[in-house]
Design a protein around this motif. Structure first.
Motif, PDB file in Angstrom:
ATOM      1  N   VAL A  22      37.316  36.843  31.991  1.00  0.00           N
ATOM      2  CA  VAL A  22      36.354  37.008  33.111  1.00  0.00           C
ATOM      3  C   VAL A  22      35.635  38.254  33.146  1.00  0.00           C
ATOM      4  O   VAL A  22      36.279  39.338  32.994  1.00  0.00           O
ATOM      5  CB  VAL A  22      37.145  36.962  34.445  1.00  0.00           C
ATOM      6  CG1 VAL A  22      36.294  37.031  35.745  1.00  0.00           C
ATOM      7  CG2 VAL A  22      37.939  35.671  34.682  1.00  0.00           C
ATOM      8  N   PRO A  23      34.215  38.225  32.772  1.00  0.00           N
ATOM      9  CA  PRO A  23      33.560  39.326  32.630  1.00  0.00           C
ATOM     10  C   PRO A  23      33.472  40.529  33.929  1.00  0.00           C
ATOM     11  O   PRO A  23      33.659  40.060  35.116  1.00  0.00           O
ATOM     12  CB  PRO A  23      32.031  38.777  32.705  1.00  0.00           C
ATOM     13  CG  PRO A  23      31.918  37.431  32.412  1.00  0.00           C
ATOM     14  CD  PRO A  23      33.320  36.914  33.050  1.00  0.00           C
ATOM     15  N   ALA A  24      33.645  41.869  33.453  1.00  0.00           N
ATOM     16  CA  ALA A  24      33.810  42.819  34.430  1.00  0.00           C
ATOM     17  C   ALA A  24      32.496  42.812  35.468  1.00  0.00           C
ATOM     18  O   ALA A  24      32.989  43.537  36.469  1.00  0.00           O
ATOM     19  CB  ALA A  24      33.985  44.149  33.739  1.00  0.00           C
ATOM     20  N   SER A  25      31.520  42.368  34.993  1.00  0.00           N
ATOM     21  CA  SER A  25      30.241  42.351  35.918  1.00  0.00           C
ATOM     22  C   SER A  25      30.221  41.019  36.822  1.00  0.00           C
ATOM     23  O   SER A  25      29.200  40.915  37.508  1.00  0.00           O
ATOM     24  CB  SER A  25      29.196  42.467  35.073  1.00  0.00           C
ATOM     25  OG  SER A  25      29.102  41.388  34.194  1.00  0.00           O
ATOM     26  N   LEU A  28      32.721  37.648  41.389  1.00  0.00           N
ATOM     27  CA  LEU A  28      33.931  37.437  42.055  1.00  0.00           C
ATOM     28  C   LEU A  28      34.924  38.703  41.537  1.00  0.00           C
ATOM     29  O   LEU A  28      35.786  38.871  42.450  1.00  0.00           O
ATOM     30  CB  LEU A  28      34.708  36.126  41.313  1.00  0.00           C
ATOM     31  CG  LEU A  28      33.893  34.853  41.804  1.00  0.00           C
ATOM     32  CD1 LEU A  28      34.595  33.586  41.275  1.00  0.00           C
ATOM     33  CD2 LEU A  28      33.797  34.689  43.516  1.00  0.00           C
ATOM     34  N   ARG A  29      34.650  39.320  40.789  1.00  0.00           N
ATOM     35  CA  ARG A  29      35.582  40.507  40.425  1.00  0.00           C
ATOM     36  C   ARG A  29      35.116  41.762  41.396  1.00  0.00           C
ATOM     37  O   ARG A  29      35.983  42.424  41.881  1.00  0.00           O
ATOM     38  CB  ARG A  29      35.170  41.277  38.920  1.00  0.00           C
ATOM     39  CG  ARG A  29      36.064  40.394  37.919  1.00  0.00           C
ATOM     40  CD  ARG A  29      36.002  41.201  36.525  1.00  0.00           C
ATOM     41  NE  ARG A  29      37.173  40.845  35.530  1.00  0.00           N
ATOM     42  CZ  ARG A  29      38.397  40.471  35.399  1.00  0.00           C
ATOM     43  NH1 ARG A  29      38.979  41.341  36.548  1.00  0.00           N
ATOM     44  NH2 ARG A  29      38.665  40.028  34.420  1.00  0.00           N
ATOM     45  N   SER A  30      33.776  41.857  41.687  1.00  0.00           N
ATOM     46  CA  SER A  30      33.493  42.697  42.701  1.00  0.00           C
ATOM     47  C   SER A  30      34.017  42.395  43.834  1.00  0.00           C
ATOM     48  O   SER A  30      34.429  43.253  44.986  1.00  0.00           O
ATOM     49  CB  SER A  30      31.991  42.775  42.693  1.00  0.00           C
ATOM     50  OG  SER A  30      31.322  43.215  41.728  1.00  0.00           O
ATOM     51  N   ILE A  31      33.919  40.976  44.405  1.00  0.00           N
ATOM     52  CA  ILE A  31      34.618  40.587  45.627  1.00  0.00           C
ATOM     53  C   ILE A  31      36.089  40.884  45.726  1.00  0.00           C
ATOM     54  O   ILE A  31      36.533  41.364  46.589  1.00  0.00           O
ATOM     55  CB  ILE A  31      34.403  39.162  45.997  1.00  0.00           C
ATOM     56  CG1 ILE A  31      32.817  38.893  45.971  1.00  0.00           C
ATOM     57  CG2 ILE A  31      35.002  38.537  47.126  1.00  0.00           C
ATOM     58  CD1 ILE A  31      32.447  37.395  46.194  1.00  0.00           C
ATOM     59  N   LEU A  83      36.400  29.363  34.393  1.00  0.00           N
ATOM     60  CA  LEU A  83      37.502  30.042  34.340  1.00  0.00           C
ATOM     61  C   LEU A  83      37.560  31.311  35.429  1.00  0.00           C
ATOM     62  O   LEU A  83      38.685  31.468  35.997  1.00  0.00           O
ATOM     63  CB  LEU A  83      37.457  30.712  32.688  1.00  0.00           C
ATOM     64  CG  LEU A  83      37.997  29.826  31.712  1.00  0.00           C
ATOM     65  CD1 LEU A  83      37.758  30.842  30.251  1.00  0.00           C
ATOM     66  CD2 LEU A  83      39.285  29.259  31.974  1.00  0.00           C
ATOM     67  N   ALA A  84      36.400  31.745  35.635  1.00  0.00           N
ATOM     68  CA  ALA A  84      36.314  32.890  36.739  1.00  0.00           C
ATOM     69  C   ALA A  84      36.691  32.328  38.013  1.00  0.00           C
ATOM     70  O   ALA A  84      37.421  32.928  38.785  1.00  0.00           O
ATOM     71  CB  ALA A  84      34.876  33.495  36.799  1.00  0.00           C
ATOM     72  N   TYR A  85      36.191  31.138  38.325  1.00  0.00           N
ATOM     73  CA  TYR A  85      36.855  30.540  39.603  1.00  0.00           C
ATOM     74  C   TYR A  85      38.210  30.149  39.661  1.00  0.00           C
ATOM     75  O   TYR A  85      38.803  30.481  40.805  1.00  0.00           O
ATOM     76  CB  TYR A  85      35.947  29.108  39.823  1.00  0.00           C
ATOM     77  CG  TYR A  85      34.324  29.141  39.913  1.00  0.00           C
ATOM     78  CD1 TYR A  85      33.812  30.364  40.021  1.00  0.00           C
ATOM     79  CD2 TYR A  85      33.736  28.002  39.861  1.00  0.00           C
ATOM     80  CE1 TYR A  85      32.405  30.669  40.079  1.00  0.00           C
ATOM     81  CE2 TYR A  85      32.020  28.126  39.911  1.00  0.00           C
ATOM     82  CZ  TYR A  85      31.648  29.382  40.100  1.00  0.00           C
ATOM     83  OH  TYR A  85      30.463  29.481  40.120  1.00  0.00           O
TER      84      TYR A  85
END
Length: 294
Positions: A22-25, A28-31, A83-85
């Motif tokens: 999952v990319p750092a940018s 969903l990572r920010s959330i 994958l991010a989801y």
């Protein structure tokens, strides 16, 4: 020259970590990093049964809202493949995605009266305030038109008598409109009868505000802090100026009640400068900064 197509031989064992894919940018990572969603489960608990099958995590619904996925089937497909989801929802690689029909029941039924989006929105604003991104001294307010899914060919003229009570028995949107006839943002916003009224969605306003072909629309009103353009509040209304002015007042009062924010000045176009609005702003100690609308 073109070489022979290489077919990879499947390995017997795999070592795969979904976290590092999952990319750092990624949004969903920010959330996940800045917005604490743990309170959503407590907020939604009364809307779930204590018996039956396990409930659906609200995070799956949030993905649909954040990425504009309106189709229930497509939402299930995206969560299954992305994958991010999967990481955000805690499903891992082998977690089952609920059936699309269950999503539909939650979105249109169970969560309809839960104010889920309002709870998520206010949680985000509180975090912005904690991080010092909201000054609170100056607000701006404006409205945007949202085209309604209503067909002019199935509308009635404003002067035409329509048995709305009978239609409300089979139409949820009509019943909701009748329930809000006394609200300042809807039926009571103006005594002027519109040129056309949608039979399927009478709360939508017939408007030609875009200087082109007229259409049925709603207004989405925004209250924005001037320091970093953080949206403090949102309120839907009919697409007429009287309703938009009333929505501005509602948002300012709600920002005071929920976040304790009371601005010194309000920036907007001069169309909001009605005598009633200016009088109210003077009573609550807010300066009016009007700009002529182009």
């Amino acid at each position: 020259m073109m070489g022979k197509r290489t077919v990879a031989q499947e390995a017997l064992f795999y070592e795969f970590g979904i976290e590092r894919h999952v990319p750092a940018s990624h949004l969903l990572r920010s959330i996940d990093r800045f917005v604490d969603l743990s309170g959503l489960r407590t907020h939604l608990r009364p809307f779930y049964s204590e018996i039956g099958r396990p409930s659906i995590d609200p995070e799956l619904m949030i993905i649909g809202y954040c990425f504009g996925i309106r189709s229930q089937r497509r939402l299930c497909e995206e969560v299954h493949l992305n994958l991010a989801y999967r990481w955000f929802c805690g499903l891992g690689l082998e977690g089952d995605v609920p059936d699309h029909s269950t999503f539909s029941k939650n979105r249109h039924g169970r969560f309809r009266d839960s104010d889920l989006l309002r709870e998520l929105f206010e949680t985000t604003v509180r975090r912005c305030i904690e991080e010092g991104l909201v000054g609170g001294e100056g607000f701006a307010v404006d409205a945007s038109l949202i085209k309604a899914d209503a067909n002019k060919q199935r509308s009635a003229e404003g002067s035409e008598a329509v048995d709305w009570e009978a239609m409300a028995e089979t139409s949820r949107s009509v019943q909701e409109y009748l329930d809000t006839l006394d609200d300042a943002a809807w039926g009571a916003a103006s005594e002027t009868k519109p040129k056309f009224v949608s039979r399927s969605d009478p709360a939508a306003q017939w408007t030609g505000a875009m200087k082109g072909h007229a259409f049925f629309a709603y207004a989405t009103n925004y209250l924005i802090d001037l320091d970093n353009a953080v949206i403090i509040d949102v309120e839907a209304s009919r697409a007429i100026r009287q309703a938009e002015v009333g929505a501005a007042r509602t948002m300012i009062e709600r920002a005071q009640d929920i976040f304790g924010l009371h601005p010194e000045r309000l920036a907007t176009d001069t169309a909001y400068g009605s005598a009633e609005m200016l009088g109210w702003l003077g009573c609550v100690g807010i300066q009016f900064w009007g700009r002529r609308k182009r």
